[in-house]
Design an enzyme around this catalytic site. Sequence first.
Site: not given
Length: 521
Positions: A138, A281
């Site tokens: 932080k 595919h």
Amino acid sequence: MALIKRALISVSDKTGVIDLAKALHTFGVEMLSTGGTAKLLREAGLPVKDVSEFTGFPEMLDGRVKTLHPKVHGGLLGMRENPEHVAKMAEHGIEPIDMVVVNLYPFEATVAKPGCSLEDAIENIDIGGPTMLRSAAKNNRDVTVLVDAADYATVLEEMKQSGGSVARPTNFRLAVKVYQHTAAYDGAISNWLGKKLSEEDAQFPPTLTFQFKKAQGMRYGENPHQQAAFYVEKEVKEASIATAKQLQGKELSYNNIADTDAALECIKQFNDDPACVIVKHANPCGVALGKDLLDAYQRAFSTDTESAFGGIIAFNRELDAETARVICDKQFVEVIIAPTVSAAAVEVVASKKNVRLLACGQWPETTAQRYELKRVNGGLLVQETDLDLYSELKVVSKRQPTEAEMRDLLFAWRVSKFVKSNAIVYGKDGMTIGVGAGQMSRVNSARIAAIKAEHAGLSVKGAVMASDAFFPFRDGIDNAAAVGIAAVIQPGGSIRDEEVIAAADEHGMAMVFTAMRHFRH
């Protein structure tokens, strides 16, 4: 730039920590530490101050409370450029801590051990470590936080170049890494403990957390107007598309990765003989066993030469130069993947600079269970991977399959697991003869498989047929018999099973039930 004057070092995984501490000592950095880390550094001849001495408060409760103290977190969270913070720190005797080197108790490794108890798991939930990491992250403008040993050398080099400081962009990058790490850590705890809410372990916890790391951006997704990226799991242990090393060729596209995964997972079904899978595919259009890799490729290619154009080719053996040369001469291919690739094969494929050549490493004969995920709008479908082959093999027809037919039935059955439903696979002599995939009716898939075989000039007479799910009507069997199918393998379980079996008997076909279906949507 944040000048490093004081560092707190407390690591579970001690990889590289002595070298890091020695380097910090040369910069004149005061080092604070706890427990085993402090002992290790002292044994290496390094000056270390215990955190309890720094805070004036002893470690207690079996070490559960040692860094949870205002002098630690004030030293991490105090903003150096904020006069009020500086004044309060001075008032309460809080000294700044400029670097935190912390990694966490090995929760995931602990719960992965057979027979891990709830008590052992809970004792390996780190409290002070994540708290320090989050405090340091932080306040990353002023504090450098290291949670990964891979970052030690980079930070030390930066300190060397800057006289002991670390740049704010570096600190910000390291802080982001901290939050990613603690999110994964908390997710692992939540997932594991969530399964313990009832007396019997639940298969799926009430909430489920996954974390994936971005492996690459992409020019586009399934279609050019869709943006996309490829993410991989934090730890991938088995050979997969996520672990594969690209040896040459253009960057893998979204569709390349999806189709290569389909080809690779299918080829893993075959370990005993050289084998080749060609995917187009997301469906196998040609699969074959062979006396060697080249033979397997040529047989797989012959199943459907049209669909193989622009396809993905997977092998279960090292790619050799001769096979590579035939592929490059015979067809346009997007991706070739194999466990390993010989140096000579790499040279051959180099003549086709756009072909993506991948080595994925050898996979084990048995695959570990894992989750499969499918995103739907507003939710996520989660299931176990379809690893099993059958529940039983039961001959339900009057005629028993021959040994050769049974080998082909099991071959076609393995392939059918990787064909989109409704899936029909015709096979003979260890190769696919025709594949019907993704149709709304099973009988149409059977018709398509026959059409594919005819177009390829392959004889269906005496071939076998695999169906990923039961036949709801006898018409699929009648159509198969009409083109020469001799034996059928399917799950069974239809209310018309007797009718379907009777059809097989009428045609003199052998039929085997597996009591397990393999839908693939």
